[in-house]
Design a protein around this motif. Structure first.
Motif, PDB file in Angstrom:
ATOM      1  N   GLN A   9       0.791  -1.133   0.112  1.00 30.34           N
ATOM      2  CA  GLN A   9       0.048   0.043   0.048  1.00 30.34           C
ATOM      3  C   GLN A   9       0.938   1.200   0.062  1.00 30.34           C
ATOM      4  OE1 GLN A   9      -2.274  -0.921   3.493  1.00 30.34           O
ATOM      5  NE2 GLN A   9      -3.791  -1.485   2.448  1.00 30.34           N
ATOM      6  N   ASN A  10       2.043   1.177   0.621  1.00 25.98           N
ATOM      7  CA  ASN A  10       2.903   2.441   0.694  1.00 25.98           C
ATOM      8  C   ASN A  10       4.177   2.426  -0.156  1.00 25.98           C
ATOM      9  OD1 ASN A  10       1.758   3.967   3.255  1.00 25.98           O
ATOM     10  ND2 ASN A  10       1.377   2.078   3.570  1.00 25.98           N
ATOM     11  N   GLN A  53     -14.161   2.198  -3.585  1.00 23.11           N
ATOM     12  CA  GLN A  53     -13.038   2.261  -2.951  1.00 23.11           C
ATOM     13  C   GLN A  53     -12.647   0.677  -2.654  1.00 23.11           C
ATOM     14  OE1 GLN A  53     -11.921   4.962  -0.619  1.00 23.11           O
ATOM     15  NE2 GLN A  53      -9.993   3.836  -0.630  1.00 23.11           N
ATOM     16  N   MET A  56      -6.292  -0.392  -3.483  1.00 24.53           N
ATOM     17  CA  MET A  56      -5.304  -0.552  -2.412  1.00 24.53           C
ATOM     18  C   MET A  56      -4.632   0.692  -2.217  1.00 24.53           C
ATOM     19  SD  MET A  56      -2.919  -3.840  -1.966  1.00 24.53           S
ATOM     20  CE  MET A  56      -4.219  -5.082  -1.609  1.00 24.53           C
ATOM     21  N   GLU A  57      -4.770   1.556  -0.794  1.00 24.19           N
ATOM     22  CA  GLU A  57      -4.406   2.657  -0.681  1.00 24.19           C
ATOM     23  C   GLU A  57      -3.651   2.859   0.550  1.00 24.19           C
ATOM     24  OE1 GLU A  57      -7.122   6.351  -2.404  1.00 24.19           O
ATOM     25  OE2 GLU A  57      -7.724   5.470  -0.618  1.00 24.19           O
ATOM     26  N   ASP A  58      -2.636   3.727   0.772  1.00 24.20           N
ATOM     27  CA  ASP A  58      -2.256   4.052   1.881  1.00 24.20           C
ATOM     28  C   ASP A  58      -3.384   4.941   2.837  1.00 24.20           C
ATOM     29  OD1 ASP A  58      -1.637   6.491   0.215  1.00 24.20           O
ATOM     30  OD2 ASP A  58      -0.855   7.258   2.288  1.00 24.20           O
ATOM     31  N   SER A  79     -10.032  -2.686   2.256  1.00 22.39           N
ATOM     32  CA  SER A  79     -10.407  -3.958   2.772  1.00 22.39           C
ATOM     33  C   SER A  79     -11.558  -3.690   3.604  1.00 22.39           C
ATOM     34  CB  SER A  79      -9.432  -4.592   3.850  1.00 22.39           C
ATOM     35  OG  SER A  79     -10.197  -5.736   4.284  1.00 22.39           O
ATOM     36  N   VAL A  83      -6.999  -2.568  -8.043  1.00 19.07           N
ATOM     37  CA  VAL A  83      -6.599  -4.113  -7.887  1.00 19.07           C
ATOM     38  C   VAL A  83      -7.659  -4.983  -8.222  1.00 19.07           C
ATOM     39  CG1 VAL A  83      -4.859  -3.463  -6.127  1.00 19.07           C
ATOM     40  CG2 VAL A  83      -7.334  -3.800  -5.423  1.00 19.07           C
ATOM     41  N   GLU A  91      -8.908  -7.990  -5.754  1.00 20.32           N
ATOM     42  CA  GLU A  91      -8.060  -8.412  -4.798  1.00 20.32           C
ATOM     43  C   GLU A  91      -8.269  -8.382  -3.153  1.00 20.32           C
ATOM     44  OE1 GLU A  91      -3.891  -7.543  -5.683  1.00 20.32           O
ATOM     45  OE2 GLU A  91      -3.403  -8.013  -3.599  1.00 20.32           O
ATOM     46  N   GLU A 117      -3.741   2.313  -5.787  1.00 15.98           N
ATOM     47  CA  GLU A 117      -3.631   1.196  -7.069  1.00 15.98           C
ATOM     48  C   GLU A 117      -4.931   0.654  -7.297  1.00 15.98           C
ATOM     49  OE1 GLU A 117      -0.941  -2.931  -7.612  1.00 15.98           O
ATOM     50  OE2 GLU A 117      -0.810  -1.832  -5.762  1.00 15.98           O
ATOM     51  N   ASP A 144      -7.009   0.583   6.940  1.00 12.58           N
ATOM     52  CA  ASP A 144      -6.908  -0.372   5.641  1.00 12.58           C
ATOM     53  C   ASP A 144      -8.304   0.008   4.951  1.00 12.58           C
ATOM     54  OD1 ASP A 144      -6.918  -1.887   3.603  1.00 12.58           O
ATOM     55  OD2 ASP A 144      -6.340  -3.832   4.960  1.00 12.58           O
ATOM     56  N   LEU A 145      -8.718   1.091   4.240  1.00 10.10           N
ATOM     57  CA  LEU A 145      -9.655   1.300   3.629  1.00 10.10           C
ATOM     58  C   LEU A 145     -10.276   0.527   2.459  1.00 10.10           C
ATOM     59  CD1 LEU A 145      -9.300   5.344   3.414  1.00 10.10           C
ATOM     60  CD2 LEU A 145     -10.509   4.017   5.046  1.00 10.10           C
ATOM     61  N   VAL A 150      -8.511 -11.575  -1.028  1.00  9.90           N
ATOM     62  CA  VAL A 150      -7.876 -11.709   0.313  1.00  9.90           C
ATOM     63  C   VAL A 150      -8.811 -11.991   1.347  1.00  9.90           C
ATOM     64  CG1 VAL A 150      -6.368 -10.197   1.934  1.00  9.90           C
ATOM     65  CG2 VAL A 150      -5.825 -10.165  -0.695  1.00  9.90           C
ATOM     66  N   ILE A 168      -9.340 -14.936   9.683  1.00  6.16           N
ATOM     67  CA  ILE A 168      -9.933 -14.033  10.711  1.00  6.16           C
ATOM     68  C   ILE A 168     -11.308 -13.601  10.197  1.00  6.16           C
ATOM     69  CG2 ILE A 168      -9.636 -11.606  11.835  1.00  6.16           C
ATOM     70  CD1 ILE A 168      -6.779 -12.216  11.689  1.00  6.16           C
TER      71      ILE A 168
END
Lengths: 432, 293
Positions: A430-431, B38, B42-44, B264, B53, B56, B51, B261-262, B60, B66
Motif C-alpha cells: 500500500q505504501n 474504494q 489499495m491505498e495508503d 479492505s 486492484v 484483490e 492502486e 485499511d480502507l 484476500v 480472521i
C-alpha cells in the motif's frame, strides 16, 4: 428567548474569529487533567507572543485523533499539528507529502534547532534511518519494574536485576505466602518489544523496520522462545500471573496479590495513588544475565507531534516557534514532573534534578537512567512497523494461547510472526 | 362528473418527489457507490498512492481466516440475539395480554428500553458486569463464579448478546402483543371450554396464528443483529477479547478506522450490503405471501 440565545452565540463565534494572530490548530488525545495541562501550555505560549495563537483541540483517544487528522487531510481540512501514538509512526513516516518533517520545518523557518539537545533514546524512535528528526516527541514513557518493598522484605529478597533472580525471588515470595511473584502490563510492548531492545536482539529485520518497508518480524528467535516459555512455566508455578491486556493487570499489584509489576514509567502516579498499605519501589526492567552483560536501553511508548503539510508558509513559522517553546527546559521539566512522561531534552532532565524532584520522588529517575545510560543500537532505537496496531493484537492473541497452556511458546511465536508478516507485506504494497 | 382532483402538470410529481430523491442520492446511493469504488483500490491511509486492484481486496478477505471467524461470530451472535429477544418478548407479550388491571403501565414499562440509545444500553450492561466494579459480577463472584469478560471470550459474547437482545425485546413485544390481540377471543374461549389447558391453547392456537408476526420479526431481528448492534459492541467489548465479539459490521469499522485499511474495509461493507440486500428480498417475498393469508 431563542432569538437572544442565537444572537449571543453568533456574537461569540464572531468574537472568536476576530483575531489578528495567526491560528495554529493542534489536535491532541489528552483528556482530563492532561488536557488541562495542554491548554495551560498553549495559553503560556499565546501569552508569550502576539503573532500566533495555538488552539488545542481534544479529538478523543489516540486512534480517534489520528483517524480524524487523516480524514481531515483527505478533505484538505487538516490541522497544523497532530498528536500521534508510537504505533502510528510507520503510517505517518510513510506519508511523504502529507507530513512536514521537524528537521526540515526548523531549517525552512530558520528556527534555532540542535537535535543533540534531545534525548537520543527518545528521539531515535522518530528519526529517519539517516538520523533526521521527523516529529517532535511530546509524551514518551518506557516500561520499568515496580515492586512491593514490604513483600520483598518479608520474603528476604532484593529487587531482581536479572530474570534468573526473578525466578528465585518469585519462588521465595510463594514460600512466604504470596499468591503471585509478578505480573506485567502491555505484554507485547514489555515482554517482546522492550525485551528485544534490552537484549540487543532485533524485533524485526531491516533495523526493526527503519531501513525499509521489506522488514520481517524476528521475535521468534531462540532467546524470545526461551523467555516466553519460561514465563509460561512460571505461570503454572504461580511465579508469574497474567492479568490481561493493556494495564488490566494493575489491580493485581495494587491489591498486594502480585509483589512485582512491569509497566510504563507513566504509571507512577497511578501506582502511588493506588498502592495502599505498602511501600513501593521502582527498578529497571530485568534481563537474562546469561544473554547479555550490559543491558541496552529500553524503548519508548507514548506519542509525538507531527506537522501536516498544506498550510501557509507563515503558519509554519508559528509551528516552529511553538516547538522551540515546547522544548524549553521550564515547560519540559514541568510537563515531565506533572505527568510522569519522560523529559525530551537533557536540559529539562537536569533542571528537574536541580529542583530536587528526583530526591523527593524516589524512583522517578529510574526510567531516564534506563533510557540514557547506554548509546542506543539499531536494535534499541525503536520500531517502525506498518499495521502495528493489528500486529500487536495478533501477538496478544498468540501469547494468551501460551498463558492458557493451549500452545507452546515456539509454536505461538512462529505463528504470530507468520501472521504479522502478512500484514507487513500488505503495508509495503500500500505504501511502496 | 369527476370527484377526484386532476393534476395535469408533468413536473409536479417529480418536484414533490425531489427532496426524497435528493436525500436518497446524497446519503445512500453516493456513499454506497464510493464504497464500491474504494473496494477496488489499495491505498495508503492518507490517499497519497492509489492502486486499482480489481477484486484483490475481496479475494484476500475470502482467504482470511480472521474474516471467516468473524462470519461465524456474527452467526452465533445473530442467533443468540434473535432467539433471546424474540423468546423473551413472546413470553412477556403472552403474560401482558392476560393482565387486566394496570395493563397500560406494564406495556409502557416494557416498551421503555427501545428508547435507549444502543451505546447507552451498552454502557449500562458494561457497568453492571464490569469485573472489578460491577454489581452483577460481584454477585456472581459471591456464588463462586469468576466473571471476567475482558479475558473470557464466551462470557463477552454472552454479555453483548444479552445487551443487544434486551434493547430489541420492546420492539418484538409490541408486535407480538398486537398479534395476540388480533386473535379472536372466541377461539381461545372455545378451546378452554373443550378442556385445553393454557399450554395446549398456546401451542395449538396462539403460536400458529402468530406465525406471520414471528416470521416478520425474525427477519427484522436478524437485520438488527447484523447491522444495528455496532454501538453495543463498541461500548461493551470493542470486538474483544481476541476478536471473539468482532462481528462483521464491527470489523468494517475496526479495519477502516483503527487499521486504516480502507480498501479492505470498503470490500467488507460491500459484502455486508449484499447480505442486507438478500435479507430485504426475503422480507419482501414474505410480506407478499402474508397478504394472501
Amino acid at each position: 428567548m431563542l432569538r437572544k440565545t442565537v444572537g449571543a452565540l453568533t456574537l461569540s463565534v464572531m468574537a472568536a474569529q476576530v483575531q489578528a494572530a495567526t491560528e495554529i490548530q493542534w489536535w491532541h488525545a489528552m483528556g482530563g487533567e492532561l488536557g488541562e495541562k495542554i491548554n495551560e501550555i498553549a495559553d503560556k505560549f499565546n501569552a508569550s507572543q502576539d503573532d500566533y495563537q495555538v488552539v488545542p483541540v481534544f479529538k478523543g483517544n489516540y486512534t480517534e485523533t489520528m483517524t480524524a487528522a487523516i480524514s481531515a487531510f483527505r478533505a484538505r481540512e487538516q490541522p497544523h499539528i497532530v498528536q500521534v501514538f508510537e504505533v502510528g509512526t510507520a503510517t505517518m513516516m510513510a506519508a511523504e507529502g502529507a507530513v512536514y518533517p521537524v528537521y526540515q520545518l526548523m531549517e525552512d523557518t530558520g528556527q534555532a534547532f540542535d537535535p543533540r539537545d534531545y534525548l537520543a533514546s527518545v528521539t531515535g524512535y522518530y528519526t529517519s534511518n539517516d538520523g533526521k528528526m521527523l516529529s517532535m516527541p511530546f509524551n514518551s514513557s518506557t516500561p520499568v519494574l515496580y515492586y512491593n518493598k514490604d513483600a520483598l522484605a518479608k520474603a528476604g529478597v532484593e529487587p531482581p536485576k536479572t530474570w534468573e533472580e526473578m525466578g528465585e525471588a518469585g519462588r521465595k515470595l510463594l514460600e512466604a505466602g504470596y499468591d503471585c511473584g509478578f505480573t506485567t502490563g502491555w505484554q507485547s510492548w514489555v515482554q517482546l518489544e522492550n525485551f528485544s531492545a534490552r537484549h540487543n536482539v532485533p524485533f524485526a529485520t531491516e533495523n526493526n523496520g527503519f531501513a525499509g518497508l521489506d522488514t520481517e518480524l524476528a521475535f521468534n528467535s531462540p532467546l524470545h522462545v526461551k523467555h516466553v516459555q519460561q514465563l509460561a512455566d512460571w505461570q503454572k508455578e504461580g511465579i508469574f500471573s497474567y492479568g490481561g491486556r493493556r494495564s488490566d493487570s494493575a489491580p493485581k499489584f495494587y491489591s498486594g496479590e502480585c509483589a512485582m509489576y512491569m509497566n510504563s514509567s507513566a504509571s507512577y502516579a497511578g501506582v502511588k495513588n493506588n498502592a495502599k498499605g505498602f511501600e513501593f519501589g521502582v527498578a529497571q526492567l530485568p534481563t537474562w544475565g546469561e544473554a547479555i552483560e550490559q543491558p541496552q536501553n529500553s524503548i519508548i511508548g507514548g506519542a509525538t507531534l507531527w506537522t501536516l503539510q498544506g498550510h501557509d508558509k507563515d503558519d509554519y513559522k508559528g509551528v516552529a516557534r511553538f516547538y522551540s517553546f515546547l522544548s524549553s527546559p521550564e515547560i519540559q521539566a514541568d510537563w515531565h514532573q506533572f505527568t510522569g512522561y519522560l523529559p525530551i531534552t537533557h536540559d529539562a532532565a537536569e533542571l528537574t534534578r536541580e529542583q530536587g524532584f528526583y530526591a523527593q520522588n524516589p524512583g522517578t529517575d529510574v526510567a531516564i537512567t534506563q533510557m540514557t545510560s547506554v548509546t542506543p543500537t539499531a536494535n534499541s532505537k525503536g520500531l517502525r512497523l506498518g499495521n502495528f496496531v493489528q500486529i500487536r493484537d495478533i501477538i496478544n492473541e498468540e501469547l494468551e494461547n501460551v498463558w492458557s497452556g493451549k500452545d507452546s511458546a515456539e509454536a505461538a511465536l512462529n505463528r504470530a510472526v507468520e501472521r504479522g508478516n502478512k500484514l507487513l507485506r500488505k503495508f509495503e504494497r500500500q505504501n511502496g | 362528473m369527476q370527484s377526484q382532483p386532476v393534476f395535469n402538470h408533468r413536473w409536479l410529481p417529480w418536484l414533490l418527489l425531489l427532496p426524497q430523491l435528493a436525500i436518497t442520492l446524497v446519503f445512500f446511493l453516493w456513499p454506497a457507490a464510493q464504497a464500491v469504488w474504494q473496494s477496488f483500490l489499495m491505498e495508503d491511509a492518507f490517499g497519497l498512492s492509489t492502486e486499482f486492484v480489481w477484486f484483490e481486496n475481496f479475494s484476500v478477505l475470502l482467504q482470511d481466516e480472521i474474516y471467516h471467524r468473524s462470519f461465524a461470530t456474527t452467526f452465533i451472535f445473530s442467533i443468540g440475539v434473535t432467539a433471546l429477544s424474540m423468546g423473551g418478548a413472546l413470553l412477556l407479550a403472552v403474560m401482558a395480554d392476560q393482565v387486566i388491571r394496570g395493563a397500560r403501565v406494564y406495556r409502557t414499562l416494557l416498551v421503555w428500553p427501545y428508547a435507549v440509545a444502543p451505546a447507552v444500553a451498552g454502557v449500562l450492561w458494561m457497568f453492571m458486569f464490569n469485573p472489578s466494579i460491577g454489581i452483577l459480577s460481584y454477585l456472581l463472584e459471591q456464588l463462586g463464579y469468576d466473571w471476567n469478560h475482558f479475558l473470557n471470550g464466551d462470557q463477552a459474547m454472552l454479555l453483548v448478546i444479552i445487551a443487544a437482545a434486551w434493547k430489541q425485546i420492546s420492539y418484538n413485544f409490541l408486535f407480538f402483543l398486537a398479534g395476540l390481540q388480533a386473535i379472536p377471543r372466541s377461539l381461545i374461549e372455545a378451546a378452554a371450554l373443550d378442556g385445553a389447558g393454557p399450554m395446549k391453547r398456546f401451542w395449538t392456537i396462539l403460536f400458529p396464528l402468530l406465525s406471520p408476526t414471528s416470521f416478520f420479526l425474525l427477519v427484522i431481528n436478524v437485520v438488527y443483529a447484523f447491522f444495528d448492534t455496532f454501538g453495543i459492541i463498541h461500548a461493551v467489548t470493542q470486538g474483544g477479547p481476541g476478536g471473539s465479539t468482532s462481528i462483521l459490521v464491527y470489523k468494517v469499522f475496526d479495519d477502516g478506522f483503527n487499521g486504516l485499511d480502507l480498501g479492505s474495509s470498503a470490500a467488507q461493507s460491500v459484502i455486508l450490503m449484499a447480505i442486507v440486500g438478500a435479507l430485504t428480498v426475503v422480507q419482501f417475498r414474505y410480506i407478499e405471501r402474508k397478504v394472501q393469508y
